[in-house]
Structures are given as structure tokens and as C-alpha cells.
Write a protein that holds these residues in place. Sequence first.
Motif, PDB file in Angstrom:
ATOM      1  N   GLN A 143       0.904  -0.733   0.040  1.00 42.07           N
ATOM      2  CA  GLN A 143       0.262  -0.139   0.166  1.00 42.07           C
ATOM      3  C   GLN A 143       1.359   1.138   0.115  1.00 42.07           C
ATOM      4  OE1 GLN A 143      -2.995  -0.038   2.994  1.00 42.07           O
ATOM      5  NE2 GLN A 143      -3.608   2.521   2.448  1.00 42.07           N
ATOM      6  N   ARG A 185      -2.812  -3.461   6.575  1.00 44.58           N
ATOM      7  CA  ARG A 185      -2.856  -2.838   5.466  1.00 44.58           C
ATOM      8  C   ARG A 185      -4.947  -2.717   4.739  1.00 44.58           C
ATOM      9  NH1 ARG A 185       0.909  -1.008   6.968  1.00 44.58           N
ATOM     10  NH2 ARG A 185       2.617  -0.448   5.426  1.00 44.58           N
ATOM     11  N   ASP A 186      -4.746  -2.086   4.161  1.00 44.02           N
ATOM     12  CA  ASP A 186      -6.127  -2.058   3.794  1.00 44.02           C
ATOM     13  C   ASP A 186      -6.474  -3.095   2.728  1.00 44.02           C
ATOM     14  OD1 ASP A 186      -6.932   0.150   4.672  1.00 44.02           O
ATOM     15  OD2 ASP A 186      -6.094   2.109   3.154  1.00 44.02           O
ATOM     16  N   ASN A 187      -7.423  -3.465   2.429  1.00 42.17           N
ATOM     17  CA  ASN A 187      -7.511  -4.885   1.068  1.00 42.17           C
ATOM     18  C   ASN A 187      -8.820  -4.396   0.567  1.00 42.17           C
ATOM     19  OD1 ASN A 187      -7.347  -7.259   0.236  1.00 42.17           O
ATOM     20  ND2 ASN A 187      -8.599  -8.444   1.345  1.00 42.17           N
ATOM     21  N   GLU A 224      -0.849   1.991  -4.450  1.00 44.80           N
ATOM     22  CA  GLU A 224       0.062   0.686  -4.172  1.00 44.80           C
ATOM     23  C   GLU A 224       1.903   1.310  -5.180  1.00 44.80           C
ATOM     24  OE1 GLU A 224      -1.452  -1.823  -7.061  1.00 44.80           O
ATOM     25  OE2 GLU A 224      -2.326  -3.491  -5.373  1.00 44.80           O
ATOM     26  N   THR A 259      -8.524  -3.705  -7.892  1.00 40.06           N
ATOM     27  CA  THR A 259      -7.924  -5.040  -7.314  1.00 40.06           C
ATOM     28  C   THR A 259      -9.098  -5.788  -7.822  1.00 40.06           C
ATOM     29  OG1 THR A 259      -9.168  -4.310  -5.116  1.00 40.06           O
ATOM     30  CG2 THR A 259      -6.980  -3.697  -5.197  1.00 40.06           C
TER      31      THR A 259
END
Lengths: 204, 108
Positions: B22, B46-48, B55, B73
Motif C-alpha cells: 500500500q 493494510r487496507d484490502n 500501491e 483490485t
Amino acid sequence: MTVETPARFSPLSGWQDRFAQLPTGLRVRELPFLTQLTLRVEPGSAAAKAVEDCLGIILPGPLRAGSPGDVEVLWTGPDEWLLVAPDGRQDDLLARLRSAIGDDFATVTDVSAQRTTLALSGPLVRTVLAQGCALDLDPRVTPAGSCLTTLLAQAPVTLVVREEEPSGVRLLVRSSFASYLATWLLDACTEYRSDTGGRGWDGR
Amino acid sequence: MQLIACPWCGEREEIEFHYGGQAHIAYPDDPYALDDEQWAQYVFFRDNPKGPFAERWVHSAGCRRWFNALRDTVTHEFLSVHDNRAERPSRTGTAPAAQHAEGQEAGR
Ligand SMILES: [Zn+2]
């Protein structure tokens, strides 16, 4: 007591015979021991100007090589260039550049032992390279003066298209990858060999 | 093979790049002031998101420079790429960790 100077040998010494078996459309020779200096400097800075004045060159922009002269300048990153000169020039160039840069912010590092250079010429150069290189090597897309750091048959190379040799290309390859790359080149040429009828480069 | 547009070198095959996780995770101003929970958040969490995600990528086989990218994503489409010195993208992750990181970065 005699202190012997360590013998220098290039990564592809002894490959001349195999290079001589390549098809007539592709000539390959190693240019061993070229002086190579990594220059790190912010473009447009006082130090960059000092380097340009010292060498009488202009630092080329992205993906470009300076026109070959006494010192050839290859773009390798937004604040990084590789200076290439004949064998034995490193001490002289390092001293001149460091004195020109003075207290400004730039670094010059001798990396001559890091890579060796292959000089490729002949009408088959781009065709053969295309077998292992994902970039479009057509002269309309990659003209003379292009300098591309990329992968060739998975091996990291810097590929320079030279101005003064029609379809001439120089490959700068790390010493430890050189024999692999040379082997790949021989193999990639198999189908262009007239004397083997498409058999392997060693006649099998 | 997917092509990724390096801000310096243009489109290259994805195998020339490596992923760096990230983007915009700022190092804490005062790491010693963080308790274990906050430090763990900084180091590991981290964000998902499902969708656009800011990124870091490095063009390891080319110019060897890090850059930021906004990638979807779901589709793997690169919505934008930019030199790290340039402005950050307008769309970033919306998860709490991202807002926390944004707050940290804004406070630097
Ligand atoms: Zn690049």
C-alpha cells in the motif's frame, strides 16, 4: 619478491569461435573491459551542468543514449547515467569529474567490472533479439540512440541502438549473465543458419 | 502478459516490476510515542479494498525507480501511475487504516 599482477579475463573470452559460427546476418563480438562509471546527479542541477561541461556532452533524457564520442552516456534512470569509455579511462575520468563536481551533489562510481558489452551488427540483429525481448525493436519505435534497460531472455540487459552502425546494437550485460546470454544468442540463431538446415549451432 | 506503464520508461511487461504494498503509509512522526497496538497497526495492517487501491511498485528490471499506482483490485487495471514526487491520486482506500495513515501523513 615478485608480485604478479592478477590476470584480467573477460566473461566471454574464448567465445570467438562460437560467435564465428553465427549466421552471416548476425555478427557478435565482445568488447571487454570498457570503462563504465555510474553517475548519480539531479538533472538540471549545478553538478549536472558541471559534468556536461567537463565531458562536453548533454546528459540524454529518458530511454536515450548520447551520441557516441569519447565518452558515451546512457540514460539508466531519472537521476542516473552510465558513462562508457574505452578501457583504461576510469582513473582519468573519475579525477576529472570529481574535480568538476567539487562540493556540489553528485556521485561517480567505477562499475567497470560489473558488466561486459556485446556488439551486435548485421541485418538479423533485431529479428534475433525479438525472440527474447518483449519491447518493439522496429526502427520506427526504437530508433538509433535508444537506450533500453529491460529483460532479454529473462536476463537483465541495457540495450543500446547505435547511430553510426546500421542496425548495430550493443548489449551491456552483467558479467555473471554473459555466458548465459551468449548461449541464448547462439540458440536463437539456429533457424537462420544456412549450413545446418535448422539443426543446432554445433551441428547436432 | 499485462503491461504496466512505468512513469519513466513507458509500458513494460509486468515481470519487470515488483509490488511494494500500500502507498502513502507514512513513517510515524515519533515512533517511541506509539504503544504496541499502534505500532502493530503501522507495521502490519493494510487496507484490502475491492476496487481502486493506491500501491507502490518498483520497475526493478528497468529504471529501478519506485512509483505509485492506482490499481483496481478487481480488474487489475492500472487507473494511473505517477512519480512519487508528484501529487497523490485523488482516490485512495476508504478503510479506517487508510484514513489513519492519511491523517499521519497530513500531519507531517
Ligand atoms: Zn522504469
